[in-house]
Design an enzyme around this catalytic site. Structure first.
Site, PDB file in Angstrom:
ATOM      1  CB  VAL A  24       9.100 -15.157  -3.931  1.00  0.00           C
ATOM      2  CG1 VAL A  24      10.183 -16.202  -4.144  1.00  0.00           C
ATOM      3  CG2 VAL A  24       7.726 -15.722  -4.256  1.00  0.00           C
ATOM      4  CG  ASP A 127     -12.815  -2.363  -7.936  1.00  0.00           C
ATOM      5  OD1 ASP A 127     -12.598  -2.053  -9.125  1.00  0.00           O
ATOM      6  OD2 ASP A 127     -13.472  -3.369  -7.594  1.00  0.00           O
ATOM      7  N   GLY A 170     -14.646  -0.066 -11.114  1.00  0.00           N
ATOM      8  CA  GLY A 170     -14.559   0.418  -9.732  1.00  0.00           C
ATOM      9  C   GLY A 170     -15.571  -0.261  -8.820  1.00  0.00           C
ATOM     10  CD  GLU A 222     -17.748  -1.797 -12.821  1.00  0.00           C
ATOM     11  OE1 GLU A 222     -17.687  -2.438 -13.874  1.00  0.00           O
ATOM     12  OE2 GLU A 222     -17.112  -2.120 -11.794  1.00  0.00           O
ATOM     13  CG  HIS A 249     -11.999  -6.878 -18.511  1.00  0.00           C
ATOM     14  ND1 HIS A 249     -13.339  -6.823 -18.837  1.00  0.00           N
ATOM     15  CD2 HIS A 249     -11.925  -7.577 -17.356  1.00  0.00           C
ATOM     16  CE1 HIS A 249     -14.039  -7.478 -17.926  1.00  0.00           C
ATOM     17  NE2 HIS A 249     -13.213  -7.946 -17.020  1.00  0.00           N
TER      18      HIS A 249
END
Ligand code: F6P
Length: 324
Positions: A24, A127, A170, A222, A249
């Site tokens: 911005v 990731d 990931g 994971e 998370h």
């Protein structure tokens, strides 16, 4: 180029806010008007545009998440959804778009580029799975967050002399597991790029036990092994009393690291430089240099995994797991 839009898309990543601020402020100083789109591609389809000023991006550089919200949008995968989004961009007289997100968002950005808009993509995903750039926004913060959490886990694992299996995010990229594993001195690091059979892990765990290494740390990506399942197998077949932890998370939130904030600043500046020159591209950093890459090419290859660092990390941790 007179008016641009900026949005965040896909999984949120620390540094997205710092990047919105940079986009911005550099846009305004280049005499470009800036609109923000809420909720990524979903907001494009649903016409959720907001005006952004220097003031509206004040006090956000240190915040995790994204002030513009984010989403994963299946509707944009359809022709009807894409038509609506493109119509809304035209309605708002947008000439250029800045997309802050990961792989999926870059694919969506390509649709906009093919529709005639100039599009600058900024990599933002914990990731770190985009092959053309060494770093994506959020990755550095996420690995530091997990590393700190594993320090706590090590205290309790060591006190009880038992192994801990820690599952990190990931998706199909092992970078988070590798960097965390190397940073905490994990004896076993499991990533999707290097196949390690269950039996090899069980054997390695048994050897650790024989060597008196009772509080081994196992970091698993994971999509490679789930912590709960692997812990069940190890306890049954290697006769240990391991605990499973899924970080989840927590690793995607939090205040961005200094590295992520600095990258956000530079990526934003480069994205505006591209649009101001009427160009599209994917912004990235390799060997310390900020550069722009052809958007289409940025998403055509899988990231090359750093096997050398994996081997070094395992040797240094005194691991008995061998990688071919
Ligand atoms: O892409 C980022 C990521 O956190 C991945 O590591 C993970 O697999 C996925 O998003 C989780 O997505 P969601 O937040 O939608 O559950």
């Amino acid at each position: 180029m007179k008016r641009i839009a900026v949005f965040t898309s896909g999984g949120d990543a620390p540094g997205m806010n710092a990047c919105i601020r940079s986009v911005v402020r550099f846009a305004l100083s280049a005499n470009l008007e800036v609109l923000g789109v809420l909720r990524g591609f979903k907001g494009l389809i649903e016409n959720e545009f907001v005006n952004l000023s220097t003031k509206s991006v004040g006090n956000i550089v240190h915040l995790g998440g994204t002030m513009l919200y984010t989403s994963r949008c299946d509707e944009f995968l359809t022709e009807a959804g894409q038509k609506k989004a493109i119509l809304n961009l035209k309605k708002h007289k947008i000439d250029g778009v800045v997309v802050i997100g990961g792989n999926g968002s870059f694919n969506g950005a390509l649709v906009l580029e093919n529709a005639g808009f100039k599009v600058a993509c900024i990599p933002a995903t914990i990731d770190n799975d985009l092959y053309y750039t060494d770093y994506s926004l959020g990755y550095d913060t996420a690995v530091n967050t997990v590393t700190n959490l594993v320090n706590n886990i090590r205290d309790t694992a060591q006190s009880h002399e038992r192994p801990c299996v820690i599952e990190v995010m990931g998706a199909f990229c092992g970078d988070i597991a590798l960097t965390v594993g190397a940073s905490v001195g994990a004896e076993i690091i499991l990533v999707p790029e290097i196949k390690i059979a269950e039996k090899q892990i069980v054997d390695a765990m048994q050897k650790c036990k024989e060597m008196g290494k009772n509080s081994c740390l196992i970091i698993t990506n994971e999509k490679t092994y789930k912590a709960t399942e692997l812990t069940r197998i190890l306890n049954k077949k290697a006769g240990v009393d391991a605990r499973a932890l899924e970080i989840g998370h927590i690793q995607r939130g939090g205040s961005p690291s200094a590295l992520d904030r600095t990258l956000a600043l530079k990526f934003g500046a480069k994205a505006i430089e591209l649009l101001k020159n009427n160009k599209s591209g994917a912004v990235g950093q390799k060997n310390g240099e900020i550069f722009a890459y052809i958007l289409k090419n940025a998403i055509e290859c899988d990231k090359i995994f750093d096997v050398k660092t994996l081997k070094e990390a395992l040797v240094c941790a005194g691991s008995v797991l061998s990688i071919e």
